[in-house]
Design a protein around this motif. Structure first.
Motif, PDB file in Angstrom:
ATOM      1  N   TRP A 155       0.945  28.805 -14.351  1.00 17.32           N
ATOM      2  CA  TRP A 155      -0.257  28.157 -13.819  1.00 17.32           C
ATOM      3  C   TRP A 155       0.001  26.658 -13.847  1.00 17.32           C
ATOM      4  O   TRP A 155       0.041  26.044 -14.889  1.00 17.32           O
ATOM      5  N   HIS A 156       0.246  26.085 -12.661  1.00 18.16           N
ATOM      6  CA  HIS A 156       0.564  24.653 -12.549  1.00 18.16           C
ATOM      7  C   HIS A 156       1.691  24.268 -13.500  1.00 18.16           C
ATOM      8  O   HIS A 156       1.654  23.207 -14.121  1.00 18.16           O
ATOM      9  N   GLY A 157       2.688  25.127 -13.625  1.00 17.00           N
ATOM     10  CA  GLY A 157       3.844  24.843 -14.468  1.00 17.00           C
ATOM     11  C   GLY A 157       3.723  25.367 -15.879  1.00 17.00           C
ATOM     12  O   GLY A 157       4.737  25.569 -16.556  1.00 17.00           O
ATOM     13  N   TRP A 535       4.724  20.661 -18.357  1.00 17.52           N
ATOM     14  CA  TRP A 535       3.827  19.625 -17.826  1.00 17.52           C
ATOM     15  C   TRP A 535       4.375  19.027 -16.535  1.00 17.52           C
ATOM     16  O   TRP A 535       3.642  18.864 -15.555  1.00 17.52           O
ATOM     17  N   GLN A 537       6.487  20.365 -14.513  1.00 24.03           N
ATOM     18  CA  GLN A 537       6.817  21.405 -13.535  1.00 24.03           C
ATOM     19  C   GLN A 537       8.304  21.399 -13.171  1.00 24.03           C
ATOM     20  O   GLN A 537       8.690  21.553 -12.012  1.00 24.03           O
ATOM     21  N   THR A 633       9.915  17.743  -5.360  1.00 33.45           N
ATOM     22  CA  THR A 633       8.887  17.687  -4.322  1.00 33.45           C
ATOM     23  C   THR A 633       9.498  17.591  -2.932  1.00 33.45           C
ATOM     24  O   THR A 633       8.805  17.233  -1.974  1.00 33.45           O
ATOM     25  N   TRP A 647       1.990  16.386  -6.383  1.00 31.18           N
ATOM     26  CA  TRP A 647       2.568  16.456  -7.732  1.00 31.18           C
ATOM     27  C   TRP A 647       2.003  15.336  -8.607  1.00 31.18           C
ATOM     28  O   TRP A 647       1.583  15.587  -9.750  1.00 31.18           O
ATOM     29  N   GLU A 650      -1.615  16.021  -9.558  1.00 28.57           N
ATOM     30  CA  GLU A 650      -1.764  17.085 -10.542  1.00 28.57           C
ATOM     31  C   GLU A 650      -1.230  16.695 -11.909  1.00 28.57           C
ATOM     32  O   GLU A 650      -1.881  16.911 -12.935  1.00 28.57           O
ATOM     33  N   VAL A 651      -0.035  16.122 -11.934  1.00 32.05           N
ATOM     34  CA  VAL A 651       0.674  15.915 -13.198  1.00 32.05           C
ATOM     35  C   VAL A 651       0.260  14.624 -13.889  1.00 32.05           C
ATOM     36  O   VAL A 651       0.067  14.601 -15.112  1.00 32.05           O
ATOM     37  N   ASN A 654      -4.039  14.599 -13.267  1.00 34.24           N
ATOM     38  CA  ASN A 654      -4.703  15.872 -13.553  1.00 34.24           C
ATOM     39  C   ASN A 654      -5.859  16.152 -12.589  1.00 34.24           C
ATOM     40  O   ASN A 654      -6.950  16.564 -12.984  1.00 34.24           O
ATOM     41  N   THR A 656      -6.257  18.338  -9.191  1.00 31.37           N
ATOM     42  CA  THR A 656      -5.624  19.263  -8.254  1.00 31.37           C
ATOM     43  C   THR A 656      -6.308  19.176  -6.897  1.00 31.37           C
ATOM     44  O   THR A 656      -7.501  19.475  -6.791  1.00 31.37           O
ATOM     45  N   HIS A 767      -3.806  17.526 -20.251  1.00 36.28           N
ATOM     46  CA  HIS A 767      -2.633  18.407 -20.162  1.00 36.28           C
ATOM     47  C   HIS A 767      -2.206  18.883 -21.546  1.00 36.28           C
ATOM     48  O   HIS A 767      -1.860  20.065 -21.725  1.00 36.28           O
TER      49      HIS A 767
END
Length: 815
Positions: A155-157, A535, A537, A633, A647, A650-651, A654, A656, A767
C-alpha cells in the motif's frame, strides 16, 4: 433531516434552512459557505477531482466522508481553495467555516472512538517473520525463496499495513511448511559439521592446470596460474558437489573468502564482482557484490558471510558497461572461457604465452576491459554462532522430563514466541499433541517439536494481536512492547524489553529509557533499511529497465547502487540525528565508486558507501536528486514529470492525488515532421483538457522542477527528443508552486520545500506513524499527530528525535 437536505436542490435547501429550527439555523453559515465557494467546482455541474461537496455525508458520527472533509478543511485553511480565479471569502468567513467544520469533525471523532472494535490483528510481513524466527531460535530462513511465504501486498510502498495482509489457505500451508523448516534447522536430527572447501584458480579455470603448468615451465615462468573473470559471461563460483552430498539440511550461514585484484581500463570503471544465482548468460541475482580495486600486483583478500539455501549453484559475474561482447562477440568470449585456450598469470605475460590469444590488454599493458583476476576462493559452512545456538539451548526439555517440566518448557517458549504471558489453558491442545506423539512411539524431543510447531503456526505468532474482548482505548504493556519492537527492530522484543515489560517499567522514564536504548541498538538498522525502502517506494527502482540503446551506461551495478543510496543516506541522517532539511537538500551524499563515476564525483578510496562532499555544480544533494528517485518515476525511455510530481506529493507531502480521469488521451510523441518540443510543452497542451487541469495545476510543478534530469537521473541542459525536426530543445525547469511562489529550477524548488518544513515534517511524521501503527491514519489521529509535531519542532526537526517522539507518543499507546 440531513439525508432529506442532501436530496433537495440547493435553492430549496437554502429556503428550508431559513425557516427551520435553531439547530439547523446554526449550521446555515457552513452550508452557505459551501454553496458560495465550493459547489461551483465540486457540485452537480462540475466535479473537479471527482469530488461532489453536495453529496458528502453530513453525518460526521458515521465517519463516511471524514477524509474528504478533512482535506477540504486543510485546503480552505491554507488558502489553496477556493482557487485564485474564483470569488474569495473574507477572513471572517474562512474562520467561521474552519471552526464549524473542525468542531463537526471532532464531535464525530469522539463518537466513533467509543465504537472501535475490541480486537485488532496485524499479520507480520515476510521480513518481520524472517527476523522473528531468527531472534526466537537463531534460525536463518529466507521467506522469499520459491515456494515459501507469499509476497506481501503493498500500500503506497508499505508492506505491513494490516488491512492489506490477509491470510488465505495458501498462506496457512506455507506457514506450516516454514515452521517445519525453522524447527528442522534449529533442532536437526544430526548437526552437519561445517565443511571447508578451497579452490585455486588452476582448479576453477584449468581443471587442475597440469597442461598449463607444463607450458609455464617451458617458458620458465614462475608466476601461478590466475583466473580472468570478464564482463559479458558468468562463470562458476560454487557447485554443491564441492561439499560432497548436500541437501536442505546443509542450508545456513556460509563464510566466503577470496583473493582477487582488478584491472581498470584508462577512463573506465573499476571492476565490480557479483556472486549469485545465474539469471542469464551475462547476469546473476547477486547475494554478494563489491568493487575490486586492489591492483594486480597487490591482490586483496575479501571476506563475507552469506546465507545459502542448499543445494545451490552460484556464479561469478563482472558488472561493467564496457562488456566484451560489444567489442568482439561470442567467439572472443568463448576463446577466453575455454579451458585449453587462454593461459593467464599476469598482464605482462599474456603475449609471451600465446600471441594468438584474445587480447585483454593493449601494447602498454593497460586493460581493455574492467576485469577481475581471481587467485583462489574458499567456502566454509554451515556455521552457527554462539549467540544463535544460545537461543536454542534449553528450549527442548530433557528426555526424562516430567509432564510438569514439559509444560514449563513449552510455556517459556510460547511466551517468547507470542510476546506475552501465556495462560496454562492456552497450551492444553499443544501439550495434548505432545502426549499423543509420545503414546504413538515418538521420542520426547520429536514429540516436543510437534508441540512447538503448533506454537509457531498459531495466530499469536503470525499476528500482532492488540486488544481483548473488553473494549479499551490503550494497549497493555505487552502489546506496547511488541508495537515498539516491530517499529524499531522489525522483530519481536529483545530480552531487555521483555524484562522491562515484566517489571512494569514501560511508563514514564522507564519507557523513555527503553526507547533510547533501542534507538542505539544495532537492530535499529532494520528500521533504517525497512522504513526508508518502504517510505521511498524503492521497490519500483528497476521496474522499467532503461533502454540500453538510450542509456548504455546503465547496468545492474548502477541499479543496485542507486537502490542503496537513499537507504545509506537515510542511515547517515538518522545515525547523526541531522535535521529533516537534510533529506531535502544537502552539500553531501553517500556514494560508492559506481555512483561517483555516474554522478561525476571524486571516487571514494575504498569499496562501499562513504560520505561524499558536493559542490553546486554537481547538481545533487538530498533525496530528490538521487538517481533512484528520479529513475523510479520514469518508464525506461523518458522521464515522466507528472509521475515525479505524484511521487513527491505522496512521499514528501503525504498527499495522494486522485487517479486520472478515465479515457484521457496519452501524451503522444513528436511526429517525424513536427518540430522538436519538450515533454513539458506537450504536457501543457494536454493539461488544457478541463478534466485534467485541476490535478495538473498542483502536480506538474512538483515534477517539472526536476526536468534537468533524464530518465535515469543524469543531468542535462537539453532534452533528448528522438523524433521531430530541429535541435533538441533546452530544458525549462521553472514553475510556480500551487500557492503562487515561483522557482527557476530544482535548487530553488528545494529551498521552497525547506521553507515549508512544517508541512514536510508533518508528512514525514504521518509516514512514520503509518509504518509504526501498521494502518492508514484517520482524522481521529490528528490531535496526537499535532503533539508529536510540536515535540519534533521543539527539538529542531532532527530525524532520530522525530522517530523518538513517535515511539513515545500517546498515539503509540492507543489501540
Amino acid at each position: 433531516m440531513p439525508y432529506l437536505q442532501e436530496s433537495l436542490p440547493s435553492r430549496l435547501l437554502l429556503l428550508i434552512g431559513l425557516c427551520c429550527a435553531s439547530a439547523v439555523c446554526r449550521a446555515e453559515p457552513f452550508e452557505v459557505f459551501l454553496q458560495r465557494h465550493c459547489v461551483r467546482c465540486h457540485g452537480p455541474e462540475t466535479q473537479e477531482g471527482d469530488l461532489r461537496i453536495d453529496r458528502l455525508s453530513r453525518e460526521f458520527n458515521a465517519g463516511v466522508d471524514t477524509h474528504q472533509w478533512a482535506e477540504a478543511l486543510e485546503k480552505v485553511n491554507s488558502g489553496e481553495m477556493p482557487p485564485k480565479e474564483e470569488p474569495q471569502p473574507t477572513q471572517d468567513e474562512i474562520a467561521t467555516f474552519v471552526a464549524n467544520l473542525d468542531a463537526r469533525l471532532q464531535d464525530g471523532r469522539a463518537s466513533r472512538m467509543a465504537a472501535r472494535p475490541a480486537v485488532a490483528h496485524y499479520r507480520l510481513s515476510r521480513k518481520e517473520y524472517q527476523n522473528t524466527v531468527y531472534d526466537l531460535l537463531g534460525v536463518r530462513y529466507d521467506p522469499t525463496e520459491p515456494g515459501q511465504l507469499n509476497e506481501d501486498t503493498l500500500w503506497h510502498g508499505f508492506e505491513r499495513i494490516g488491512s492489506q495482509l490477509s491470510l488465505s489457505p495458501s498462506h496457512i500451508d506455507r506457514y506450516y511448511r516454514a515452521a517445519d523448516i525453522v524447527l528442522s534447522r534449529a533442532f536437526p536430527a544430526a548437526q552437519p559439521e561445517p565443511r571447508h572447501v578451497r579452490k585455486t584458480a588452476a582448479e576453477l579455470r584449468y581443471g587442475g592446470g597440469k597442461n598449463q603448468q607444463e607450458a609455464l615451465d617451458r617458458f620458465g615462468i614462475q608466476r601461478p596460474l590466475r583466473y580472468l573473470l570478464f564482463p559479458g559471461r558468468v562463470q562458476s563460483a560454487l557447485s554443491p558437489h564441492w561439499f560432497g552430498k548436500t541437501g536442505a539440511e546443509h542450508s545456513g550461514l556460509y563464510k566466503v573468502r577470496l583473493q582477487a585484484s582488478g584491472i581498470r581500463p584508462p577512463g573506465g570503471q573499476p571492476a565490480h564482482l557479483s556472486i549469485g544465482k545465474q539469471t542469464s548468460e551475462e547476469t546473476v541475482d547477486a547475494i554478494v557484490e563489491f568493487d575490486v580495486t586492489a591492483p594486480e600486483d597487490h591482490p586483496q583478500v575479501y571476506e563475507f558471510e552469506v546465507f545459502l539455501e542448499m543445494p545451490v549453484n552460484l556464479h561469478f559475474c563482472v558488472v561493467a558497461t564496457d562488456v566484451v561482447d560489444r567489442r568482439a562477440g561470442a567467439a572472443f568470449r568463448n576463446a577466453l572461457a575455454s579451458r585449453g585456450g587462454h593461459i593467464f598469470t599476469h598482464s605482462s605475460e599474456t603475449l609471451l604465452l600465446n600471441p594468438n590469444a584474445p587480447q585483454m590488454f593493449d601494447d602498454q599493458g593497460n586493460g581493455i576491459f574492467s576485469t577481475v583476476i581471481l587467485d583462489w576462493i574458499q567456502w566454509e559452512g554451515p556455521l552457527v554462532s554462539e549467540a544463535e545456538q544460545s537461543r536454542r539451548n534449553g528450549v527442548i526439555p530433557p528426555d526424562d522430563a516430567t509432564p510438569e517440566m514439559v509444560a514449563e518448557h513449552l510455556g517459556r517458549f510460547a511466551e517468547r514466541a507470542w510476546r506475552r504471558p501465556v495462560m496454562k489453558d492456552e497450551l492444553e491442545n499443544y501439550l495434548q499433541s505432545y502426549h499423543e506423539q509420545r503414546e504413538a512411539g515418538e521420542s520426547p524431543a520429536e514429540a516436543f517439536r510437534v508441540a512447538m510447531h503448533g506454537v509457531l503456526t498459531s495466530r499469536n505468532l503470525i499476528y500482532l494481536v492488540e486488544g481483548d474482548p473488553a473494549a479499551r482505548e490503550y494497549l497493555t504493556d505487552w502489546e506496547l512492547a511488541s508495537r515498539l519492537s516491530y517499529f524499531l527492530f522489525s522483530s519481536m522484543p529483545d530480552d531487555p524489553l521483555f524484562a522491562a515489560t515484566k517489571a512494569g517499567n514501560l511508563d514514564g522514564e522507564g519507557l523513555e529509557s527503553e526507547v533510547d536504548r533501542m534507538l542505539t541498538d544495532r537492530r535499529v538498522d532494520r528500521f533504517i533499511d525497512d522504513f526508508s525502502r518502504q517510505w521511498l517506494q524503492l521497490h519500483r527502482v528497476g521496474m522499467f529497465p532503461p533502454d540500453k540503446t538510450l542509456y548504455p551506461d546503465y547496468d545492474d551495478w548502477l541499479e543496485a547502487s542507486m537502490r542503496a543510496e537513499p537507504v545509506e543516506y537515510f542511515r547517515e541522517v538518522f545515525t547523526k540525528n541531522l535535521p529533516l532539511d537534510e533529506l531535502l537538500d544537502s552539500d553531501w551524499t553517500m556514494g560508492n565508486v559506481r555512483l561517483c563515476d555516474f554522478y561525476g564525483l571524486p571516487e571514494p578510496s575504498t569499496s562501499g558507501f562513504q560520505r561524499v562532499s558536493l559542490n553546486p555544480d554537481d547538481h545533487r544533494g538530498g533525496l530528490l536528486t538521487m538517481g533512484a528517485v528520479l529513475g523510479l518515476t520514469s518508464d525506461g525511455t523518458r522521464h515522466r514529470p507528472v509521475h515525479r510530481g505524484v511521487w513527491l506529493s505522496e512521499v514528501i507531502l503525504n498527499r495522494t492525488p486522485p487517479p486520472p480521469p478515465a479515457n484521457v488521451d496519452p501524451i503522444e510523441p513528436v511526429p517525424p515532421e513536427g518540430t522538436k518540443v519538450t515533454i513539458r510543452q506537450r504536457i501543457d497542451a494536454h493539461a488544457k483538457n478541463p478534466s485534467c487541469a485541476a490535478c495538473h495545476r498542483n502536480l506538474d510543478p512538483l515534477g517539472l522542477a526536476f526536468d534537468h534530469y533524464d530518465a535515469i537521473g543524469q543531468w542535462r541542459t537539453r532534452e533528448r527528443v528522438p523524433t521531430g525536426m530541429g535541435e533538441d530543445p533546452l530544458v525549462d525547469a521553472s514553475g510556480v508552486m500551487p500557492d503562487g511562489r515561483p522557482f527557476s529550477d530544482a535548487v530553488e524548488f528545494k529551498r521552497l520545500l525547506i521553507e515549508d518544513r512544517d508541512k514536510v515534517a508533518r508528512a514525514f511524521i504521518e509516514h512514520l506513524c503509518t509504518y509504526a501503527l501498521r494502518r492508514v491514519l484517520t482524522v481521529d489521529d490528528q490531535d496526537d499527530l499535532k503533539l508529536i509535531e510540536e515535540e519534533a519542532k521543539r527539538r529542531g526537526y532532527r530525524v532520530k528525535d522525530i522517530v523518538r517522539a513517535v515511539a513515545l507518543s500517546q498515539l503509540m499507546r492507543k489501540r
